[in-house]
Write a protein that holds these residues in place. Structure first.
Motif, PDB file in Angstrom:
ATOM      1  N   LEU A   1      40.327  39.949  50.814  1.00 46.43           N
ATOM      2  CA  LEU A   1      39.331  41.018  50.730  1.00 46.43           C
ATOM      3  C   LEU A   1      39.219  41.755  52.062  1.00 46.43           C
ATOM      4  O   LEU A   1      39.170  42.999  52.107  1.00 46.43           O
ATOM      5  CB  LEU A   1      37.966  40.449  50.343  1.00 46.43           C
ATOM      6  N   ARG A   2      39.196  41.010  53.150  1.00 54.30           N
ATOM      7  CA  ARG A   2      39.043  41.610  54.473  1.00 54.30           C
ATOM      8  C   ARG A   2      40.202  42.544  54.795  1.00 54.30           C
ATOM      9  O   ARG A   2      40.021  43.619  55.371  1.00 54.30           O
ATOM     10  CB  ARG A   2      38.939  40.512  55.530  1.00 54.30           C
ATOM     11  N   GLN A   3      41.415  42.138  54.377  1.00 51.12           N
ATOM     12  CA  GLN A   3      42.589  42.942  54.668  1.00 51.12           C
ATOM     13  C   GLN A   3      42.823  44.048  53.646  1.00 51.12           C
ATOM     14  O   GLN A   3      43.733  44.868  53.822  1.00 51.12           O
ATOM     15  CB  GLN A   3      43.828  42.036  54.740  1.00 51.12           C
ATOM     16  N   GLY A   4      42.031  44.049  52.576  1.00 49.03           N
ATOM     17  CA  GLY A   4      42.228  45.059  51.538  1.00 49.03           C
ATOM     18  C   GLY A   4      43.389  44.759  50.617  1.00 49.03           C
ATOM     19  O   GLY A   4      43.837  45.628  49.854  1.00 49.03           O
ATOM     20  N   ALA A   5      43.874  43.494  50.641  1.00 50.72           N
ATOM     21  CA  ALA A   5      45.005  43.120  49.788  1.00 50.72           C
ATOM     22  C   ALA A   5      44.596  42.965  48.325  1.00 50.72           C
ATOM     23  O   ALA A   5      45.427  43.098  47.426  1.00 50.72           O
ATOM     24  CB  ALA A   5      45.634  41.818  50.292  1.00 50.72           C
ATOM     25  N   ILE A   6      43.329  42.635  48.090  1.00 48.95           N
ATOM     26  CA  ILE A   6      42.807  42.529  46.732  1.00 48.95           C
ATOM     27  C   ILE A   6      41.419  43.136  46.687  1.00 48.95           C
ATOM     28  O   ILE A   6      40.789  43.369  47.730  1.00 48.95           O
ATOM     29  CB  ILE A   6      42.718  41.061  46.234  1.00 48.95           C
ATOM     30  N   THR A   7      40.959  43.393  45.476  1.00 52.68           N
ATOM     31  CA  THR A   7      39.570  43.775  45.242  1.00 52.68           C
ATOM     32  C   THR A   7      38.902  42.624  44.508  1.00 52.68           C
ATOM     33  O   THR A   7      39.576  41.707  44.012  1.00 52.68           O
ATOM     34  CB  THR A   7      39.481  45.035  44.386  1.00 52.68           C
ATOM     35  N   GLU A   8      37.591  42.637  44.419  1.00 47.39           N
ATOM     36  CA  GLU A   8      36.901  41.603  43.649  1.00 47.39           C
ATOM     37  C   GLU A   8      37.354  41.633  42.197  1.00 47.39           C
ATOM     38  O   GLU A   8      37.469  40.590  41.545  1.00 47.39           O
ATOM     39  CB  GLU A   8      35.386  41.790  43.759  1.00 47.39           C
ATOM     40  N   GLU A   9      37.616  42.827  41.673  1.00 45.67           N
ATOM     41  CA  GLU A   9      38.042  42.955  40.277  1.00 45.67           C
ATOM     42  C   GLU A   9      39.424  42.328  40.068  1.00 45.67           C
ATOM     43  O   GLU A   9      39.643  41.594  39.087  1.00 45.67           O
ATOM     44  CB  GLU A   9      38.071  44.421  39.869  1.00 45.67           C
ATOM     45  N   SER A  10      40.368  42.618  40.966  1.00 40.57           N
ATOM     46  CA  SER A  10      41.709  42.045  40.793  1.00 40.57           C
ATOM     47  C   SER A  10      41.697  40.537  41.021  1.00 40.57           C
ATOM     48  O   SER A  10      42.442  39.794  40.377  1.00 40.57           O
ATOM     49  CB  SER A  10      42.694  42.720  41.743  1.00 40.57           C
ATOM     50  N   ALA A  11      40.846  40.053  41.934  1.00 42.20           N
ATOM     51  CA  ALA A  11      40.718  38.607  42.140  1.00 42.20           C
ATOM     52  C   ALA A  11      40.131  37.942  40.903  1.00 42.20           C
ATOM     53  O   ALA A  11      40.551  36.840  40.513  1.00 42.20           O
ATOM     54  CB  ALA A  11      39.850  38.327  43.361  1.00 42.20           C
ATOM     55  N   GLN A  12      39.153  38.613  40.277  1.00 43.42           N
ATOM     56  CA  GLN A  12      38.563  38.069  39.055  1.00 43.42           C
ATOM     57  C   GLN A  12      39.615  37.966  37.955  1.00 43.42           C
ATOM     58  O   GLN A  12      39.675  36.979  37.220  1.00 43.42           O
ATOM     59  CB  GLN A  12      37.407  38.959  38.585  1.00 43.42           C
ATOM     60  N   GLU A  13      40.478  38.964  37.858  1.00 40.47           N
ATOM     61  CA  GLU A  13      41.531  38.930  36.845  1.00 40.47           C
ATOM     62  C   GLU A  13      42.499  37.773  37.096  1.00 40.47           C
ATOM     63  O   GLU A  13      42.922  37.081  36.166  1.00 40.47           O
ATOM     64  CB  GLU A  13      42.298  40.252  36.819  1.00 40.47           C
ATOM     65  N   LEU A  14      42.855  37.538  38.368  1.00 40.33           N
ATOM     66  CA  LEU A  14      43.727  36.410  38.690  1.00 40.33           C
ATOM     67  C   LEU A  14      43.088  35.079  38.297  1.00 40.33           C
ATOM     68  O   LEU A  14      43.755  34.193  37.747  1.00 40.33           O
ATOM     69  CB  LEU A  14      44.057  36.407  40.183  1.00 40.33           C
TER      70      LEU A  14
END
Length: 780
Positions: free
Chosen positions: A296-309
């Motif tokens: 999240l800090r690096q902008g590699a994922i969003t909360e939404e994409s992490a939730q999908e994973l």
């Protein structure tokens, strides 16, 4: 939900070939070579739209045939699961070429000299002395293993039972290649005369090397599939390939890599030891948090994409094995509340997925945030049986008690970080040997042996010590003394028998790969089966505690205190299964207090039975330098265990199901769920150091009321107040359950809690379905 369950010969074919080629070599090396060959040759697949890849069998939801299945298939019988009845396979279900190979090449090897001596079942039964066979109610000449599980109070396992959480943090931080370097360094320091250590470490190195290449196989498969996909799916598959290129061989760097790494590790554990239950990744909200926050800090994922994973990961858990348990909340090692962003996201994932697995547990303590309780309650309201609620303080006490039994101590910081596996059994992640399964101990059967002076009505022979004719007992304390003698005798012999199986398991099924992922095994140069793990416990599961306790209450009240019936009258009625004495049966049922109604008179006896079980089990030792731990989650056995117990003074007739776990007997809890919780709190939950189940059914209409959620939360927080370890809830109406029996095709996704585990209601055998329907439906 639409995936068909299948079975495969692929792994058995590989195992048979390697075992034939390695005859005469040390067994730990042979098992390592089998595992390495499976890693190289096991069929793999990636399904449409998957972001996390892998599967335990030859394909998702596929059962690997194992050597113990050979005699069953050759006889034309079906391979079944006693937890469900819709997954059955027989030899005719396989491809004709597989059938021919099985009959002509595979089965003859495992048959050995004609008595299936090579299979695990054959080794187990032959290793038992005749006296212990009798004590375990097993007639090896008449019953195959499956039948002995059904018809005996004591179930003998034919292999590894899983129920562990290996060092996933080490896998994420070191990768398999880093752990392999640890094994190589240890191997270099071991003397040439220390053959057992050298053999184990050589096998460990071989297993880790093979495991480190499995990610590459899935990466290649992803790139192959990407060639024929549209741009969106091609990009997804290339991200999958990039993750699998690295993990689990190397340390994980991202949230995606971390999820993929721990999942492929679960796959490999299943490839080493099929069939296995509950190799859980544990408290993932704790150790995956840093990957999530850094991405999240690096902008590699969003909360939404992490939730999908996370959602995808929870789906994939259903492709591995039953009993994965993800616990959220609870304590950190320093005693602070452990709830974090991932705790909420895991609960949210289960709301999205709504499958039977994984089991979600919420670790509750006095400082659990109200927000987490609200989110958990919203999940409960969906009626899927998720989550279960576990008392984090009792769990911590249980682990501290284990650490006082001898062996390595369990410190307070370790105890606070324990994770539930399976139904809820607590382990120290990465440091426990795993569930060395010992079977089910039937306290209702013990109570019957007191009434018959050691004679089993079902088996029509004496199997217990002579403790005297109960008609001659002058008082209630004499009866309880006889119970203690029968119980101690059975517990000792039960443990002795399980120790024999423990050594057989160590000889024929060492697990060099899994052992590498448990602390101290590499350092000691010993497999977990040989005592290499830091903590070495064996679990003995109890059943029928409430039936035994309610029976003691009836004897105390009607025979010794009120003297309304004589012991002779009672014994004659029980011997005749209450035929012609329905009046006495009704008197026993209705005129005697029952556990679950907050009545001290009844609760005292159930608490005493529970204590005797915990005390006698804790006295037993295993063969790995550890102790037995008592557990109160009999799974489906509460039904099968009842089949071998005659009529009881509680008013229960012969063959009827026992109480499901430590819950009240069906229909006996009539004063509301708070009373049940109060009764359960009078039992010393903490001394059942492998956990204890409380099942409840609640009317789901509570969530249609404005005050429903706060009222439910107050009820759950009562666990902390009463010292109750666990509660699992079915919030489905009786009408819905009966309709599902009549029209199962319309209710395929209906999930229920059985007796510790979750299952699809329509896949359960009908007696288990009826047992759930017969539970009292409470209102809050």
């Amino acid at each position: 939900m639409n995936t068909k369950y299948t079975a495969s010969m692929d792994r058995l074919r590989i195992e048979t070939r390697v075992m034939r080629e390695t005859e005469g070599e040390p067994m730990v090396l042979r098992r390592a070579k089998v595992f390495a060959a499976v890693c190289r040759k096991m069929p793999i697949a990636i399904w449409p739209d998957e972001l996390i890849v892998g599967h335990a069998g030859a394909r998702p939801l596929c059962r690997d045939v194992i050597p113990d299945d050979c005699p069953i298939l050759l006889k034309g019988q079906r391979l079944t699961s006693l937890m469900v009845d819709t997954r059955e396979y027989q030899l005719n279900d396989f491809d004709p070429a597989d059938q021919k190979e099985f009959i002509e090449e595979i089965a003859p090897y495992w048959r050995g000299n004609g008595d299936w001596s090579r299979t695990q079942t054959g080794s187990n039964l032959r290793a038992l002395p005749d006296a212990l066979k009798d004590l375990l109610f097993v007639d090896a000449s008449k019953f195959p293993l499956k039948q002995s599980m059904i018809y005996t109070p004591f179930f003998i396992s034919s292999g590894h039972y899983g129920h562990n959480s290996i060092a996933y943090i080490d896998v994420l931080e070191k990768g398999f290649l880093g752990i392999k370097r640890d094994a190589e360094a240890k191997f270099a320091s071991v003397g040439r005369d220390d053959h057992p250590s050298r053999h184990f470490l050589e096998g460990a190195i071989l297993a880790l090397e093979a495991a480190s290449h499995v990610g590459e196989r899935f990466a290649a498969k992803a790139r192959q599939l990407a060639e024929d996909e549209d741009q969106i799916r091609r990009d997804e598959l290339m991200r999958v390939a990039a993750a699998c290129d690295r993990v689990p061989a190397e340390p994980a760097r991202t949230f995606h890599e971390a999820l993929q790494s721990i999942f492929l590790t679960q796959v490999l554990l299943n490839w080493e030891s099929p069939p296995i239950l509950s190799q859980t990744t544990g408290r993932i909200d704790q150790y995956l948090l840093r990957y999530f926050e850094e991405d999240l800090r690096q902008g590699a994922i969003t909360e939404e994409s992490a939730q999908e994973l996370l959602d995808c990961y929870l789906i994939k858990v259903n492709h591995v094995n039953r009993g994965n348990h993800f616990a959220v909340g609870g304590y950190r090692a320093d005693g602070r509340d452990a709830t974090n962003a991932l705790s909420y996201m895991i609960i949210e994932s289960m709301k999205h997925v709504r499958l039977a697995h994984p089991f979600i547990g919420v670790l509750v303590h006095p400082r659990t945030p109200e927000k987490l309780m609200i989110r958990a309650t919203e999940l409960s309201a969906l009626g899927t049986g998720h989550p279960v609620y576990i008392n984090a303080d009792v769990l911590t006490t249980m682990m501290l008690a284990r650490g006082s039994m001898g062996g390595s101590p369990i410190t307070l910081d370790l105890a606070r970080t324990a994770t539930p596996v399976g139904c809820y059994e607590p382990v120290i992640t990465g440091q426990d040997s795993g569930y060395m399964y010992s079977g089910y101990f039937n306290m209702a059967a013990v109570l019957e042996l007191v009434l018959t002076n050691g004679y089993s009505r079902h088996y029509k022979k004496k199997i217990g010590p002579e403790t005297g004719d109960p008609r001659t007992f002058p008082d209630f304390e004499s009866f309880k003394k006889a119970y203690r003698m029968q119980h101690a005798f059975m517990a000792k012999n039960f443990s002795d028998a399980s120790n024999i199986f423990e050594r057989v398991l160590a000889d024929v099924l060492p697990t060099p790969f899994e052992s590498c992922l448990i602390k101290d095994c590499i350092a000691k140069g010993r497999s977990r089966e040989d005592g290499g793990a830091r903590f070495n416990f064996k679990t003995i599961i109890g059943a029928g505690s409430t039936d035994a306790g309610d029976s003691l209450t009836a004897i105390r009240k009607l025979v010794y205190e009120e003297k309304k019936i004589t012991m002779d009258e009672l014994c004659r009625a029980l011997e005749g299964n209450f035929e012609g004495r329905q009046d006495l049966q009704q008197q026993l049922r209705r005129n005697v207090p029952k556990f679950g109604n907050d009545d001290d008179y009844a609760d005292e006896q159930v608490a005493w039975v529970s204590h005797i079980f915990a005390e006698d089990v804790a006295k037993q030792e295993n063969t790995r330098g550890g102790h037995a731990v008592p557990m109160g989650a009999p799974l489906q056995y509460y039904m099968f265990g009842g089949w071998v117990v005659g009529a009881l003074p509680s008013g229960r007739k012969a063959g009827e199901p026992l109480s499901d776990a430590w819950s009240p007997c069906a229909g006996c809890d009539v004063t509301g769920p708070t009373s049940v919780l109060n009764s359960m709190g009078k039992i010393n939950n903490a001394e059942l150091t492998s956990g204890v189940t409380l099942n409840l059914r609640l009317d789901s209409s509570i969530f249609r009321m404005r005050e429903g959620i706060p009222r439910f939360i107050h009820f759950v927080r009562g666990l902390s107040d009463q010292g109750v370890f666990h509660v699992q809830l079915n919030m489905i109406t009786t009408e819905t359950l009966r309709q599902a029996q009549k029209e199962p095709e319309k209710f395929r996704d209906l999930i229920v809690k059985v007796a510790g585990y979750s299952a699809y209601f329509t896949q359960l055998i009908k007696p288990l379905q009826d047992g759930i329907i017969n539970r009292t439906e409470h209102n809050l």
